[in-house]
Design a protein around this motif. Structure first.
Motif, short mmCIF file in Angstrom:
data_model
loop_
_atom_site.label_atom_id
_atom_site.label_comp_id
_atom_site.label_asym_id
_atom_site.label_seq_id
_atom_site.Cartn_x
_atom_site.Cartn_y
_atom_site.Cartn_z
N LYS A 187 -19.32 -28.92 0.05
CA LYS A 187 -18.75 -29.33 -1.24
C LYS A 187 -18.08 -30.71 -1.20
O LYS A 187 -18.08 -31.42 -2.21
N LYS A 188 -17.54 -31.11 -0.05
CA LYS A 188 -16.91 -32.42 0.05
C LYS A 188 -17.93 -33.55 0.11
O LYS A 188 -17.60 -34.71 -0.12
N ASN A 189 -19.17 -33.21 0.45
CA ASN A 189 -20.22 -34.22 0.56
C ASN A 189 -21.27 -34.09 -0.54
O ASN A 189 -22.33 -34.69 -0.46
#
Length: 457
Positions: free
Chosen positions: A325-327
């Motif tokens: 989710k962060k990428n």
């Protein structure tokens, strides 16, 4: 991109569409119910706390539906989809708890459309589909129990754990994984030990009738499981071949899933924070069951059939989005949705195409027509109703399902013959050559099966 305020609508639209498509299409394309569904209905006509192949919950469920809808095929496709979308709904609720974002929670469910266990195979209600909601519910309430330590969550976990085991013994793999997580994180969750033990006690109490049945029937379902997996036949090469084949099949099955996931990241680069309790829990519930079943195959040489893995990947999407989710590249979200729609539409279209083109499948068996012919011959010879059909789950089971008297299915009469009164009409199904020689009543053949009818004239 779907706006956050519309996430709930999108979820319900997906669930309803899935329910509708996978109920209507097999109802339209199939002449007969699939093998496993007929098998469960056969068991359901003669309910017990277990059967020669599996625990009883799938039989209880279809018999409940039969008492409402009778022998209308659409009802059992509908039943199967209720189980599937219930699992999807609790995957969504669980994903929202852990990912704390409705978009990621929705994606965690939609991406499951890339796994054929959750589309193409779902019209056949069987013990694998029967596990799905209880797998999702058990994980959901176990996590809530750990985080909130409310007694009600642990009680529900205990109930759904028992129902999962009463669906299929393979459910034990998720329960062992949850137990391992609890043991290795005991310091963090030690305040939950009393309620966890309470949930185990509740499960055990609910399982007591089945345990008694197992003892009374010489553990016949366990013997079947060993024979089905090939454990009873020892070949050293199987300890290498079967695990390798199993892994290869899982990789192939998951290719569409990973294609959908990789559309949302620049590079297949994952950062896994094992110190994060949520990520750690996701790793346990996704990887430990898979590792345990692979270990089973390595140690015993068991042949793990692909369909047995049906509930194992329910939370794989949740794990994927927790990791990426962060990428994520949100400008690619449209590509994800288009790919999702492709798989969502392709699966039922492919199912319909196969059903219409290939006319050699079990679902093309003329069960209703055969039951009509058998009933006509019975009515021409006997005055009482057909109360019992004897034979295998397919041929005799179809008669039990389609005949209007809903006769009780029995695999064999064993010591029950003396208890049958003259008013209880009996039909034996089996080899025509054998039945013709020994039939004391009216004999007939509808290839490839023979029918011996014994009734009151």
């Amino acid at each position: 991109m779907i706006l956050k305020k519309n996430i709930n609508k999108a979820l319900y639209l997906f669930l309803f569409s899935h329910l509708f498509l996978w109920t209507v299409i097999p109802t339209f394309s199939n002449t007969n119910l699939p093998l496993d569904t007929i098998e469960a209905l056969a068991w359901g006509s003669n309910l017990d706390w277990g059967f020669n192949k599996h625990p009883p919950l799938s039989a209880f469920t279809v018999e409940f539906f039969y008492n409402i809808f009778g022998n209308n095929d659409w009802a059992y496709y509908f039943l199967s989809q209720i189980f599937v979308i219930t699992a999807f709904y609790f995957v969504w609720k669980f994903s929202y708890l852990l990912l704390e974002d409705k978009v990621y929670a929705l994606l965690s469910v939609l991406i499951l459309s890339g796994i054929y266990f959750y589309n193409f195979t779902t019209p056949e209600f069987n013990v694998n589909v029967s596990q799905l909601p209880f797998w999702a519910l058990s994980v959901y309430f176990f996590w809530k129990g750990l985080v909130l330590n409310k007694k009600v969550d642990w009680v529900l976990f205990g109930i759904f754990s028992a129902l999962g085991l009463l669906s299929k013994y393979l459910f034990i793999y998720i329960l062992i994984s949850l137990f391992i997580f609890f043991v290795f994180n005991f310091k963090r969750y030690r305040q939950s030990i009393k309620n966890y033990l309470l949930s185990i006690l509740i499960s055990f109490i609910l399982l007591i009738p089945h345990f008694i049945w197992l003892i009374d029937n010489n553990f016949i379902t366990l013997v079947y499981a060993f024979n089905r997996s090939g454990i009873s036949n020892f070949y050293l090469f199987d300890h290498f071949k079967n695990p390798a084949v199993f892994l290869f099949k899982q990789i192939v099955i998951l290719i569409p899933f990973f294609i959908m996931g990789f559309l949302l990241v620049k590079k297949p680069k994952f950062k896994i924070n094992i110190n994060d309790k949520k990520t750690l829990f996701l790793l346990y519930i996704n990887l430990i069951p898979l590792f345990l079943i692979l270990l089973t195959s390595i140690l015993t040489g068991a042949k793990i059939r692909s369909m047995w893995m049906t509930p194992f990947y329910l939370f794989l999407g949740t794990l994927l989005f927790a990791v990426i989710k962060k990428n994520m590249i949100f400008k690619n979200i449209k590509k994800f949705y288009f790919t999702f729609i492709f798989f969502f539409i392709f699966s039922p279209v492919a199912y319909l195409g196969v059903s219409l083109v290939d006319k050699t499948k079990r679902t093309d068996y003329p069960g209703k027509e055969i039951a009509r012919l058998v009933q006509n011959k019975w009515d021409n010879n006997f005055i009482n109703e057909i109360k019992i059909v004897v034979g295998d789950e397919w041929f005799a089971g179809n008669l039990s399902y389609h005949l209007y008297s809903r006769p009780t299915w029995l695999n064999d009469l064993e010591n029950k013959a003396a208890k049958i009164t003259e008013n209880e009409g009996v039909i034996y199904t089996g080899s025509p050559k054998i039945l013709k020689k020994i039939c004391p009543g009216v004999f007939g053949t509808i290839k490839p099966v023979g029918y011996c009818m014994i009734g009151k004239r």
